[in-house]
Design a protein around this motif. Structure first.
Motif, mmCIF file in Angstrom:
data_model
loop_
_atom_site.group_PDB
_atom_site.id
_atom_site.type_symbol
_atom_site.label_atom_id
_atom_site.label_comp_id
_atom_site.label_asym_id
_atom_site.label_seq_id
_atom_site.Cartn_x
_atom_site.Cartn_y
_atom_site.Cartn_z
ATOM 1 N N THR A 142 -3.900 3.648 -11.197
ATOM 2 C CA THR A 142 -4.450 4.931 -11.950
ATOM 3 C C THR A 142 -4.747 4.336 -13.262
ATOM 4 O OG1 THR A 142 -2.388 5.391 -12.883
ATOM 5 C CG2 THR A 142 -3.001 6.281 -10.857
ATOM 6 N N SER A 147 4.921 4.848 -7.021
ATOM 7 C CA SER A 147 3.556 4.382 -7.504
ATOM 8 C C SER A 147 3.400 3.901 -9.209
ATOM 9 C CB SER A 147 2.577 5.734 -7.285
ATOM 10 O OG SER A 147 2.773 6.907 -8.067
ATOM 11 N N GLN A 171 0.608 -1.215 0.008
ATOM 12 C CA GLN A 171 -0.015 -0.006 -0.056
ATOM 13 C C GLN A 171 0.927 1.197 -0.057
ATOM 14 O OE1 GLN A 171 -2.224 -0.959 3.283
ATOM 15 N NE2 GLN A 171 -3.949 -1.748 2.345
ATOM 16 N N LYS A 172 1.967 1.194 0.771
ATOM 17 C CA LYS A 172 2.690 2.419 0.797
ATOM 18 C C LYS A 172 3.417 2.589 -0.701
ATOM 19 C CE LYS A 172 7.527 3.598 2.526
ATOM 20 N NZ LYS A 172 8.720 3.200 3.071
ATOM 21 N N TYR A 173 3.817 1.690 -1.566
ATOM 22 C CA TYR A 173 4.485 1.794 -2.563
ATOM 23 C C TYR A 173 3.595 2.347 -3.639
ATOM 24 C CZ TYR A 173 9.065 0.148 -1.130
ATOM 25 O OH TYR A 173 10.357 -0.315 -0.455
ATOM 26 N N LEU A 174 2.338 1.857 -3.612
ATOM 27 C CA LEU A 174 1.134 2.240 -4.500
ATOM 28 C C LEU A 174 0.844 3.734 -4.367
ATOM 29 C CD1 LEU A 174 -1.035 -0.825 -4.337
ATOM 30 C CD2 LEU A 174 -0.177 0.145 -6.394
ATOM 31 N N THR A 175 1.095 4.436 -3.038
ATOM 32 C CA THR A 175 0.491 5.429 -2.893
ATOM 33 C C THR A 175 1.814 6.478 -2.950
ATOM 34 O OG1 THR A 175 0.601 5.107 -0.537
ATOM 35 C CG2 THR A 175 -1.596 4.771 -1.544
ATOM 36 N N ASP A 176 3.150 5.980 -2.774
ATOM 37 C CA ASP A 176 4.079 6.985 -2.888
ATOM 38 C C ASP A 176 4.339 7.400 -4.313
ATOM 39 O OD1 ASP A 176 7.176 7.316 -3.400
ATOM 40 O OD2 ASP A 176 6.893 6.757 -0.979
ATOM 41 N N GLU A 177 4.732 8.781 -4.318
ATOM 42 C CA GLU A 177 4.753 9.359 -5.407
ATOM 43 C C GLU A 177 5.965 8.882 -6.238
ATOM 44 O OE1 GLU A 177 5.374 14.066 -7.272
ATOM 45 O OE2 GLU A 177 4.972 13.515 -5.013
ATOM 46 N N CYS A 179 -4.859 -5.505 -0.363
ATOM 47 C CA CYS A 179 -4.680 -4.209 -0.378
ATOM 48 C C CYS A 179 -6.029 -3.333 -0.795
ATOM 49 C CB CYS A 179 -3.582 -3.768 -1.543
ATOM 50 S SG CYS A 179 -2.069 -4.304 -1.169
ATOM 51 N N THR A 234 -6.969 0.355 -2.260
ATOM 52 C CA THR A 234 -5.942 0.913 -3.118
ATOM 53 C C THR A 234 -6.354 0.714 -4.441
ATOM 54 O OG1 THR A 234 -4.483 -0.837 -2.668
ATOM 55 C CG2 THR A 234 -4.108 0.961 -1.403
ATOM 56 N N THR A 235 -5.709 1.447 -5.538
ATOM 57 C CA THR A 235 -5.976 1.222 -6.790
ATOM 58 C C THR A 235 -4.582 1.480 -7.813
ATOM 59 O OG1 THR A 235 -7.569 1.513 -8.481
ATOM 60 C CG2 THR A 235 -7.121 3.500 -7.247
#
Length: 522
Positions: A439, A383, A374-380, A433, A436-437
């Motif tokens: 893009t 991501s 989840q952290k990597y999916l939302t990390d700019e 997860c 989370t998604t």
């Protein structure tokens, strides 16, 4: 044919004759010889591996001529494995090459024991279900395994091994083992013979700095109850005393090495690897002859000194390193005898190399978790790479359900985008997860790729894969410390920018000397 030393001169300077010997003994199996597989194997053939076996059941099609340099027009309609094998053989006639015209998926299912004959299997362009099956097969057979895949403008390389020990990690930066903070008797006596208060400025200038530091450290520890400078003020005081900056490592064994020594595998048995036998010997050495220190490396750096003093100092370090090596060698022999193995089964060269690098042992282990995903999916920063990682798994689910990859056929793009979104949601849910998604831009881009295998991306992926193969076979340098190496591309004017994203570490290992236990499929 060129002499081996002349033929491989440049690479011998990197991994030495023993590294080249390991490559020349290696047997490599390649699954699927499309652009990614062919580029990977090309690099290894040029490097001088022992033998290659190419597995591919497809025929060369006209479309292959645009992305695979290992086939030409005369190959159309022929066995792709045969044609690629022939071209690769021409690059280096010292490499034995053969091919099997069979689809890898069928071979994995019908003859799993086939893979046990190889040093390493390089599996390219496999779907996830086949990767999972092959991973289990290779783990049970103790065969090294690397997955590589290029997909449009993205791709990954993944290593899967049970255990991997690197003796020669060759770190870029590491302090010389001068033992200034804990000199042995011979070094102390040598330092005592040199007068730092000599009036001759030339003689003083050519005093080895090792001697100066040994004396200054001794002076400091006498005034500070045997302790080395630790606080900021103490270090400043020490620098003032020395009139120059320096760095001191702590005495004794560092925490990374302690964790390795306390690993349950250091309690060796008859089937223990050579690595753990040497760790057990190191453990005994440190507790006895070593005086709570790892064996000395035995080399000293260049320094301003008279030739006579430098050579004398060099001999002192070399003598100490040789004495430490002999002590550990004897303990290795004793342990091997105790567990019922040939006392000479571990070579002198391997033990000597182990001693030289022993203090650099480091142990790492991280298991990917839902929180990390989840952290990597939302990390700019990560991501995009993480999104492509999820998509690379989702497209296999898509293909399993619809017998084609998203965007592979014209006229179905909108429907494929919707289907791929559903596959992504399902995969993220299975991974834990929820919420989370990925893009929509990435999903659209993945469908636009249409499962194409572009030569530029395949060559890049193949270069990384072959580099990791060489690291694993030679047991030199540190393999990539990530579960996945994600490669994405972007277009900026006339410049094609390749970005390498690494995430989710999933191994037991580290820098600069590693022991790795890669877990099963995550």
């Amino acid at each position: 044919m060129a002499e081996p030393k002349a033929k491989y001169d440049r690479q011998l300077r990197i991994w030495g004759e023993h590294g080249q010997a390991a490559l020349e003994k290696a047997t490599i199996c390649l699954l699927n010889c499309g652009p990614t597989g062919s580029e990977t194997l090309k690099n290894l053939v040029l490097g001088g591996v022992g033998s290659i076996t190419v597995i591919d059941g497809s025929k060369v099609e006209p479309g292959d001529l645009g992305n695979n340099f290992m086939v030409d027009e005369s190959c159309v309609g022929q066995s792709k494995a045969k044609c690629v094998c022939t071209f690769l053989q021409e690059l280096n006639d010292a490499v034995k090459a053969k091919f099997i015209e069979e689809y890898p998926e069928a071979l994995i299912g019908s003859n799993p024991s086939f893979f046990s004959q190889f040093t390493i299997v390089v599996a390219t362009q496999l779907a996830e279900d086949s990767m999972i099956k092959l991973d289990k097969i290779c783990r049970e057979a103790n065969v090294l395994l690397i997955f590589a895949r290029s997909y449009g403008l993205t791709g990954f390389v993944r290593i899967s091994v049970k255990e991997h020990a690197v003796i020669e990690s060759k770190p870029d930066h590491f302090l010389d083992d001068l033992r200034l903070n804990n000199p042995w008797p011979e070094l102390k006596r040598f330092a005592e013979t040199i007068d730092l208060n000599v009036t001759d400025p030339v003689a003083h200038k050519h005093t080895p700095y090792v001697v100066i530091l040994v004396k200054i450290v001794e002076e400091w520890t006498k005034a500070h109850s045997g302790a080395l400078p630790s606080t900021r003020d103490e270090k400043k005081e020490f620098k003032d005393l020395l009139k120059a900056g320096m760095y001191l490592t702590s005495r004794g064994i560092n925490s990374d090495l302690l964790r390795i020594m306390h690993d349950s595998c250091s309690e060796v048995e008859s089937n223990s690897s050579d690595f753990w036998v040497m760790v057990a010997a190191l453990k005994e050495f440190i507790a006895n002859e070593g005086g709570e220190e790892a064996p000395l490396e035995g080399s000293i750096p260049d320094m301003t000194s008279s030739t006579e003093l430098y050579v004398s100092l060099q001999k002192i370090y070399q003598a100490k390193a040789e004495a430490d090596f002999l002590a550990i060698q004897q303990r290795v022999k004793s342990i091997l005898k105790r567990i019922g193995r040939d006392p000479d089964s571990i070579s002198k060269e391997m033990i000597k190399s182990f001693c030289k690098n022993a203090r650099k042992l480091k142990d790492e282990f991280n298991n990917p978790s839902v929180a990390e995903l989840q952290k990597y999916l939302t990390d700019e920063e990560y991501s995009v790479a993480m999104g492509f990682y999820i998509l690379l798994r989702a497209v296999d689910r898509f293909a399993a359900n619809y017998n084609s990859f998203p965007g592979q056929f014209e006229g179905e793009m909108d429907e494929d985008i919707s289907r791929l979104k559903t596959a992504v949601v399902g995969l993220l849910s299975d991974l834990g997860c929820n919420g989370t998604t990925v893009t929509e831009d990435l999903i659209n881009e993945m469908c636009r790729f249409g499962a194409s295998e572009l030569h530029a991306v395949a060559a890049f992926i193949g270069g990384i894969a072959s580099q990791e193969v060489i690291k694993l076979i030679t047991k030199q340098f540190v393999p990539m410390n990530a579960l996945t190496e994600q490669i994405t591309t972007s277009w900026d004017g006339a410049v094609d920018l390749l970005q390498v994203k690494c995430f989710i570490t999933s191994f037991k290992g580290g820098i600069p000397y590693i022991f790795e236990r890669y877990r099963g499929w995550q």
